[in-house]
Motif scaffolding. Structure first.
Motif, PDB file in Angstrom:
ATOM      1  N   UNK A 126       2.337 109.190  12.360  1.00 52.47           N
ATOM      2  CA  UNK A 126       1.814 108.649  11.104  1.00 52.47           C
ATOM      3  C   UNK A 126       2.950 108.225  10.177  1.00 52.47           C
ATOM      4  N   UNK A 127       4.012 109.011  10.120  1.00 56.67           N
ATOM      5  CA  UNK A 127       5.151 108.638   9.274  1.00 56.67           C
ATOM      6  C   UNK A 127       5.781 107.337   9.756  1.00 56.67           C
ATOM      7  N   UNK A 139       2.044  94.169   8.835  1.00 58.03           N
ATOM      8  CA  UNK A 139       1.461  95.078   7.851  1.00 58.03           C
ATOM      9  C   UNK A 139       0.043  95.481   8.239  1.00 58.03           C
ATOM     10  N   UNK A 140      -0.778  94.506   8.636  1.00 55.02           N
ATOM     11  CA  UNK A 140      -2.165  94.800   9.008  1.00 55.02           C
ATOM     12  C   UNK A 140      -2.249  95.691  10.239  1.00 55.02           C
ATOM     13  N   UNK A 141      -1.407  95.439  11.236  1.00 56.93           N
ATOM     14  CA  UNK A 141      -1.416  96.250  12.459  1.00 56.93           C
ATOM     15  C   UNK A 141      -0.998  97.688  12.148  1.00 56.93           C
ATOM     16  N   UNK A 142       0.069  97.829  11.345  1.00 56.22           N
ATOM     17  CA  UNK A 142       0.567  99.171  11.031  1.00 56.22           C
ATOM     18  C   UNK A 142      -0.457  99.976  10.230  1.00 56.22           C
ATOM     19  N   UNK A 176      -3.722  99.506  10.158  1.00 53.56           N
ATOM     20  CA  UNK A 176      -4.858  99.779  11.021  1.00 53.56           C
ATOM     21  C   UNK A 176      -4.593 100.949  11.964  1.00 53.56           C
ATOM     22  N   UNK A 177      -3.426 100.957  12.604  1.00 53.21           N
ATOM     23  CA  UNK A 177      -3.084 102.050  13.513  1.00 53.21           C
ATOM     24  C   UNK A 177      -2.932 103.369  12.763  1.00 53.21           C
ATOM     25  N   UNK A 178      -2.344 103.318  11.563  1.00 54.05           N
ATOM     26  CA  UNK A 178      -2.165 104.544  10.780  1.00 54.05           C
ATOM     27  C   UNK A 178      -3.511 105.164  10.423  1.00 54.05           C
ATOM     28  N   UNK A 179      -4.469 104.344  10.025  1.00 51.33           N
ATOM     29  CA  UNK A 179      -5.794 104.874   9.684  1.00 51.33           C
ATOM     30  C   UNK A 179      -6.508 105.374  10.937  1.00 51.33           C
ATOM     31  N   UNK A 180      -6.265 104.750  12.073  1.00 52.27           N
ATOM     32  CA  UNK A 180      -6.813 105.258  13.334  1.00 52.27           C
ATOM     33  C   UNK A 180      -6.256 106.649  13.623  1.00 52.27           C
ATOM     34  N   UNK A 181      -4.963 106.838  13.425  1.00 52.46           N
ATOM     35  CA  UNK A 181      -4.347 108.131  13.702  1.00 52.46           C
ATOM     36  C   UNK A 181      -4.877 109.201  12.756  1.00 52.46           C
ATOM     37  N   UNK A 182      -4.999 108.883  11.479  1.00 53.38           N
ATOM     38  CA  UNK A 182      -5.491 109.850  10.500  1.00 53.38           C
ATOM     39  C   UNK A 182      -6.131 109.108   9.337  1.00 53.38           C
ATOM     40  N   UNK A 183      -7.426 109.266   9.203  1.00 58.38           N
ATOM     41  CA  UNK A 183      -8.143 108.589   8.114  1.00 58.38           C
ATOM     42  C   UNK A 183      -8.143 109.458   6.860  1.00 58.38           C
ATOM     43  N   UNK A 186      -5.977  93.962  11.077  1.00 59.48           N
ATOM     44  CA  UNK A 186      -6.429  95.244  10.541  1.00 59.48           C
ATOM     45  C   UNK A 186      -7.872  95.521  10.955  1.00 59.48           C
ATOM     46  N   UNK A 187      -8.750  94.559  10.740  1.00 59.20           N
ATOM     47  CA  UNK A 187     -10.166  94.745  11.077  1.00 59.20           C
ATOM     48  C   UNK A 187     -10.362  94.950  12.574  1.00 59.20           C
ATOM     49  N   UNK A 188      -9.599  94.218  13.376  1.00 60.43           N
ATOM     50  CA  UNK A 188      -9.723  94.339  14.828  1.00 60.43           C
ATOM     51  C   UNK A 188      -9.340  95.734  15.296  1.00 60.43           C
ATOM     52  N   UNK A 189      -8.251  96.280  14.759  1.00 60.97           N
ATOM     53  CA  UNK A 189      -7.817  97.617  15.163  1.00 60.97           C
ATOM     54  C   UNK A 189      -8.815  98.680  14.722  1.00 60.97           C
TER      55      UNK A 189
END
Length: 531
Positions: A161-162, A187-190, A192-199, A233-236
């Motif tokens: 996450x960091x 920015x959008x990919x990062x 999106x993945x960060x929110x996937x890892x921990x919302x 972002x939306x896709x991820x």
């Protein structure tokens, strides 16, 4: 010739930075690699590694339910699939070099994330043309809290996450100065993945960033160059929902008494007082002058600028960084787990905060003096006093002995165990058997039941707990620590002779439905029988 010199200098810089990052994060190697085996630093890490092992046995598995904790009900965890498969992918790469590929991968994964984060920051700081980029890189490399978040033997989602939050924040900052589709997509990919890892943490940081952006210029949020970022972002997020097939739980905000008592025993959920000296050990003395530096940058944007036209002023599009810095500072006061992100954002913001100071020598002298508290922390860590050294030796020996006890539980049949909650994930990983308790807030029901069992004086009540949970094994531990923790969780006074005292100190007087099967210096193993 100049190009060769630049390449050589870049390689040297990366080599120095890499050595600093890895040396700091692998300083605890003696506590991880012990007697030919690998031991992880936190209970949650063993739960993560159990997930990774499940994925190794069943490729393509998405772990949505934990049967190995809070048995027999299990839990619906907040952890997600990406880190499971990143550990597994690293294990596959390591198989030609070790017979313990999965364990080695789990030990190495977080330092590798930290290394990638350092490389990104080095590259990004050169793009931003920061004069004091190495101030950021050094603080990133040696700050004790950032090191803890990605240290050797800690396969926790915080390290990943960091890395993603670092990329997301830096890409967003650069996007304000260089509005291109590439930075928007990154920015959008990062995010999106960060929110996937921990919302939780990442979602809060994302919402704060978007709120500031709306206040600055709401039209820029949906500008053409940002469109690709929003699509990514939306896709991820859509892929995450499709794969995980569940909505993130907000159970961390529960307010029942047992949860509150349990949370008081968790370091990451503790409050951090603004006067606590640990802030200086995390950030150094520059933290004390950071408010002044922010004020100088704020005043330097120009008197005639519109109230929210910060991107055109001298802040260089850095307003979200300063807002995030203040927000994460306040959140860290509430919960220590936010310290990872506060110090990370502080490090990222430092080069811009120091930019108005023209003298390079003054900045470097001030920075070197400011990190004395950090160096003091490292001095105590690398050269501990006798008491701390003895504690570490005792902890290593205890881990070895607990592992030996856990091996006795191995069986092709499901034979659940009851043990102190903070030991349960490790015993579950070593034995392959499910435990009544666990280390996550989702297994709070099992934690409560195990505490009532060990603290109880009524043998019939204890027996009913074992029967209801279908327990085959009981692991007894040092009764003083176990009794104190159990009474704190339940909010009850410590009884004179709790069951954990009997099992630990007077096994001959144990209830007839518990038979002593094995023991060593770390604990005792009891087998349950029907009587």
């Amino acid at each position: 010739m100049q190009r060769v010199a630049r390449i050589g200098l870049a390689i040297l810089e990366l080599a120095i930075l890499s050595a600093l990052i890895l040396a700091a994060r692998c300083a605890n190697y003696q506590d991880v690699f012990v007697a030919g085996n690998i031991y992880f630093t936190d209970a949650d890490c063993y739960a993560r590694m159990t997930r990774a092992r499940m994925c190794e046995k069943t490729p393509g598995l998405i772990v949505r339910h934990h049967d190995f904790e809070n048995f027999p009900a299990g839990t619906t965890p907040h952890t997600t699939a990406p880190l499971d498969y990143l550990i597994l992918a690293l294990a596959i790469l390591l198989k030609p070099f070790t017979t313990h590929a999965l364990d080695v991968a789990g030990a190495l994964i977080s330092p590798l994330f930290a290394l990638l984060g350092g490389w990104f920051l080095w590259w990004w700081s050169r793009r931003m043309k920061f004069r004091f980029g190495w101030v950021m890189l050094i603080l990133y490399a040696i700050s004790p809290i950032l090191v803890h978040g990605a240290e050797l033997g800690r396969p926790d989602h915080q390290s990943l996450l960091m890395l993603l939050v670092t990329i997301a924040i830096c890409a967003g900052w650069r996007l304000r100065q260089d509005p291109t589709a590439g930075w928007s997509a990154l920015s959008g990919i990062a995010w999106g993945l960060a929110i996937w890892i921990s919302a939780y943490e990442s979602l809060v940081l994302f919402l704060v960033t978007m709120a500031v952006s709306v206040l600055e210029d709401r039209k820029a949020i949906f500008a053409n160059y940002r469109r690709i970022g929003w699509i990514c972002f939306a896709l991820i997020i859509a892929i995450a929902l499709l794969i995980e097939r569940r909505i993130p739980s907000m159970s961390i905000f529960r307010s029942n008494e047992i949860f509150k008592n349990w949370a008081l025993t968790i370091g990451e959920l503790a409050h951090v007082s603004p006067t606590n000296p640990i802030w200086l050990r995390w950030c150094g003395y520059l933290l004390l002058v950071a408010p002044i530096l922010i004020w100088i940058r704020w005043r330097g944007r120009g008197l005639g600028a519109p109230p929210f036209d910060f991107a055109q002023g001298r802040l260089g599009g850095a307003l979200p960084i300063y807002v995030l810095l203040i927000a994460t500072y306040l959140l860290t006061i509430w919960q220590a787990r936010w310290a990872y992100f506060f110090v990370l954002i502080f490090a990222i913001a430092l080069p811009a905060l120091l930019e108005p100071i023209k003298s390079r020598a003054a900045v470097w002298i001030a920075f070197i003096l400011s990190i004395f508290p950090i160096l003091g922390d490292w001095d105590a860590r690398l050269w501990p006093n006798e008491a701390e050294f003895a504690r570490r030796i005792e902890q290593r020996n205890e881990s070895i002995q607990l592992r030996e006890l856990a091996i006795n539980l191995r069986s092709p049949e499901t034979r659940p165990f009851l043990a102190p909650w903070w030991l349960s994930p490790a015993i579950a990983y070593w034995s392959g058997q499910p435990g009544v308790a666990g280390s996550s807030h989702e297994s709070l029901e099992g934690i409560e039941q195990s505490a009532r069992f060990f603290l109880g004086q009524d043998w019939q009540t204890a027996r009913k707990i074992l029967q209801d949970r279908r327990v085959a094994w009981v692991v007894a531990y040092d009764f003083e620590r176990l009794a104190r923790n159990s009474s704190a969780i339940l909010g009850l006074e410590l009884p004179q002779y709790p069951l954990c005292f009997v099992l630990d100190r007077t096994p001959a007087q144990a209830p007839p439905f518990l038979i002593l099967s094995a023991q060593n210096g770390a604990g005792k193993l009891y087998r349950t029988v029907e009587r």
